[in-house]
Design an enzyme around this catalytic site. Structure first.
Site, PDB file in Angstrom:
ATOM      1  N   SER A 239       0.829  -1.195   0.000  1.00 17.07           N
ATOM      2  CA  SER A 239       0.000   0.000   0.000  1.00 17.07           C
ATOM      3  C   SER A 239       0.873   1.259   0.000  1.00 17.07           C
ATOM      4  O   SER A 239       1.722   1.396  -0.880  1.00 17.07           O
ATOM      5  CB  SER A 239      -0.961  -0.050   1.198  1.00 17.07           C
ATOM      6  OG  SER A 239      -1.949   0.935   1.098  1.00 17.07           O
ATOM      7  N   ASP A 464      -8.323  -3.945  -6.998  1.00 16.28           N
ATOM      8  CA  ASP A 464      -7.965  -3.313  -5.730  1.00 16.28           C
ATOM      9  C   ASP A 464      -8.651  -1.953  -5.605  1.00 16.28           C
ATOM     10  O   ASP A 464      -8.565  -1.113  -6.498  1.00 16.28           O
ATOM     11  CB  ASP A 464      -6.442  -3.140  -5.670  1.00 16.28           C
ATOM     12  CG  ASP A 464      -5.926  -2.747  -4.293  1.00 16.28           C
ATOM     13  OD1 ASP A 464      -6.652  -2.042  -3.555  1.00 16.28           O
ATOM     14  OD2 ASP A 464      -4.803  -3.124  -3.963  1.00 16.28           O
ATOM     15  N   HIS A 493      -6.763  -6.078  -1.016  1.00 18.97           N
ATOM     16  CA  HIS A 493      -5.664  -5.132  -0.861  1.00 18.97           C
ATOM     17  C   HIS A 493      -4.555  -5.800  -0.048  1.00 18.97           C
ATOM     18  O   HIS A 493      -4.744  -6.172   1.103  1.00 18.97           O
ATOM     19  CB  HIS A 493      -6.168  -3.884  -0.142  1.00 18.97           C
ATOM     20  CG  HIS A 493      -5.169  -2.788  -0.042  1.00 18.97           C
ATOM     21  ND1 HIS A 493      -4.597  -2.190  -1.150  1.00 18.97           N
ATOM     22  CD2 HIS A 493      -4.635  -2.161   1.038  1.00 18.97           C
ATOM     23  CE1 HIS A 493      -3.766  -1.237  -0.753  1.00 18.97           C
ATOM     24  NE2 HIS A 493      -3.765  -1.208   0.559  1.00 18.97           N
TER      25      HIS A 493
END
Length: 531
Positions: A239, A464, A493
């Site tokens: 991320s 995502d 994710h």
């Protein structure tokens, strides 16, 4: 921890989405060209990073058993790495960064050094990473034979000179206002709360704010590398951790050995960060619909309707009920979004969220209150949630210039909300403090390949919501020699910790041998959750 927005992290003005990216939406701020002064400052900071790293290499890390209240069991060890607050003044004020590690599980001959991890955020702690070994996470078993697993709290996070923008208990109190405004008065109220939050950051953490940047965290990462005694860094970022990795690879290409980036933030300067949050709203709506389709297909388990439209109708009915009167006195629309957003984030949340939703519709109100209401008795958790939100805000607001005109924010979010209502306004209020930010706002680095950069492995699912697929494509173009592994028709994710042999085996091969496929790879999706 991969979740960059835990459910308890509610801003006083509403709930929030995650971190971010995708195709660009027009209407924000263009990245300015670097001035002569900024280049001079950058050169001073680069020299400061060299000085700090050399100092850390000499000092090393004094590893000891972790403090009992950190929740990190033996044989995990903890220590500290000293870094300058301002790299332009490397001999000035220092802060201590918390780090932890667990040694490789294989033989000394199998050891390949340390694998350093960042889970995202900004504001996420990586200190739980070594527990993937102590809890026997099978996906990482082969890599653990070769690497020490090293986590750290980035500057401002957790045990690393933590910052704050609000009183933690006040921060989590329920209920919050409905993030979706009905009137101009609603918007005015949210704007007032955003200004107050920005002011609170300045009052409680003003001395640190200008230095809470991704650039400085990347420099910190290089100092940690040096303190670990590693000539080159092995890195896993998820991320926001992918953007940190992209910036590190740009600043320190010759210091990288291997890097895996998973669920990628689009690193373009134009995307950081206003456009990123707008684009995220579009992706969240798509993944929310994926979840509703799955719930409808499993109506026998959840009894929420046999079509997406039926499930959506139940969701809108729930929101209306909570808006009229908070459920159980504590769960309003903001709390609902904070809880339900985990479904488009992670497949692992599909069953738990649908189960709670189904129980509520069947008459069990308490199940929803237990799942979605903030726990005011969890003092430590509330401090962590407030701190994480403060770091998120400080880094995003400090990394780059933001629009200061409310007209721009109102125009863009009103337009998006018409077609993508699930997260749009909640995300807007989350980031609106950046419009009145009093700290210094910088210019994002131009992420690109420099001499010495090794091959980077990029892993991304096509659906995502938090970091949409185009971000991985963009980083792939910028980092020459990288390889992109695409998990098609999936959207969880954080991909590398899921069971998908097509991905797991390639990640293992890269980290253990350095080998990558000769071309990009598309993998079938991991298994869909079952009720």
């Amino acid at each position: 921890m991969r979740d960059i927005r835990p459910k308890s992290r509610l801003l006083a003005l509403g709930s929030a989405g995650a971190l971010v990216t995708a195709t660009l939406i027009a209407g924000a701020v263009s990245a300015p060209a670097a001035s002569a002064d900024s280049r001079h400052t950058h050169n001073r900071e680069a020299r400061g990073a060299e000085i700090a790293a050399a100092r850390a290499a000499k000092a090393g890390v004094d590893w000891k058993d972790c403090p009992a209240d950190w929740g990190l069991e033996k044989p995990i060890q903890c220590g500290w790495v000293s870094v300058p607050v301002d790299y332009a003044r490397p001999h000035g004020k220092q802060i201590e960064l918390a780090v932890d590690r667990i040694g490789n599980t294989g033989t000394p001959r199998e050891r390949q050094g340390a694998l350093v991890y960042n889970p995202g955020g900004p504001g996420g702690s990586g200190m739980r990473f070594p527990r993937r070994v102590t809890t026997n996470a099978a996906v990482w078993a082969d890599v653990a034979k070769a690497y020490d697993f090293v986590g750290f709290d980035p500057r401002g996070v957790g045990h690393s000179a933590p910052i704050s923008c609000a009183d933690p208990q006040e921060f989590v109190k329920a209920p919050k206002a409905d993030p979706v405004p009905d009137t101009e008065a609603d918007k005015t109220a949210q704007r007032k709360l955003a200004r107050a939050y920005a002011k609170g950051c300045a009052e409680r953490s003003g001395g640190m704010l200008s230095y809470m940047t991704t650039l400085n965290t990347a420099r910190d990462l290089d100092v940690i590398r040096a303190a670990l005694g590693e000539k080159k860094l092995n890195y896993l970022g998820v991320s926001y951790g992918t953007y940190l990795g992209a910036v590190y690879g740009t600043l320190f290409p010759g210091h990288l050995r291997r890097m895996v980036v998973d669920s990628v933030v689009d690193p373009s300067r134009e995307n950081i960060w206003y456009e990123a949050n707008l684009n995220q709203d579009i992706a969240f709506e798509g993944r929310w619909k994926d979840w509703e389709d799955w719930v409808a297909a499993n109506d026998a388990a959840f009894h929420l309707g046999t079509t997406r439209a039926a499930v959506q109708a139940e969701w809108l009915k729930l929101r209306a009920t909570a808006k009229k009167s908070p459920i159980g006195g504590v769960v309003g629309p903001a709390e609902l979004i904070a809880f339900f957003q985990s479904a488009p984030y992670y497949d692992s949340s599909w069953v738990p969220v649908a189960s709670v939703f189904g129980k509520y519709v069947a008459g069990d109100t308490q199940a929803l209150v237990d799942a979605a209401a903030p726990d005011l008795s969890d003092t430590a958790g509330n401090i962590a949630s407030e701190n994480s939100n403060a770091v998120y805000t400080a880094v995003e607001c400090s990394d780059t210039k933001w629009p200061t005109s409310w007209r721009t924010w109102d125009r863009d979010n009103t337009r998006l909300n018409k077609d993508y209502p699930f997260m749009t306004w909640a995300n807007a209020w989350m980031n609106l403090p950046c419009a009145t930010w009093s700290g210094k706002q910088g210019t994002p680095v131009e992420v690109r390949t420099h001499k010495g950069l090794p091959g980077v492995l990029i892993v991304q699912s096509t659906r995502d919501a938090a970091t949409p697929y185009p971000g991985a494509v963009d980083l792939h173009k910028r980092f020459k020699g990288s390889r992109l592994i695409t998990e098609k028709d999936a959207g969880s994710h954080g991909v590398t910790s899921l069971v998908n042999p097509c991905i797991n085996e390639r990640v293992d091969t890269y980290l253990l041998t350095g080998r990558m496929d000769t071309s990009d790879v598309t993998c079938a999706p991991h298994a869909t959750p079952k009720p």
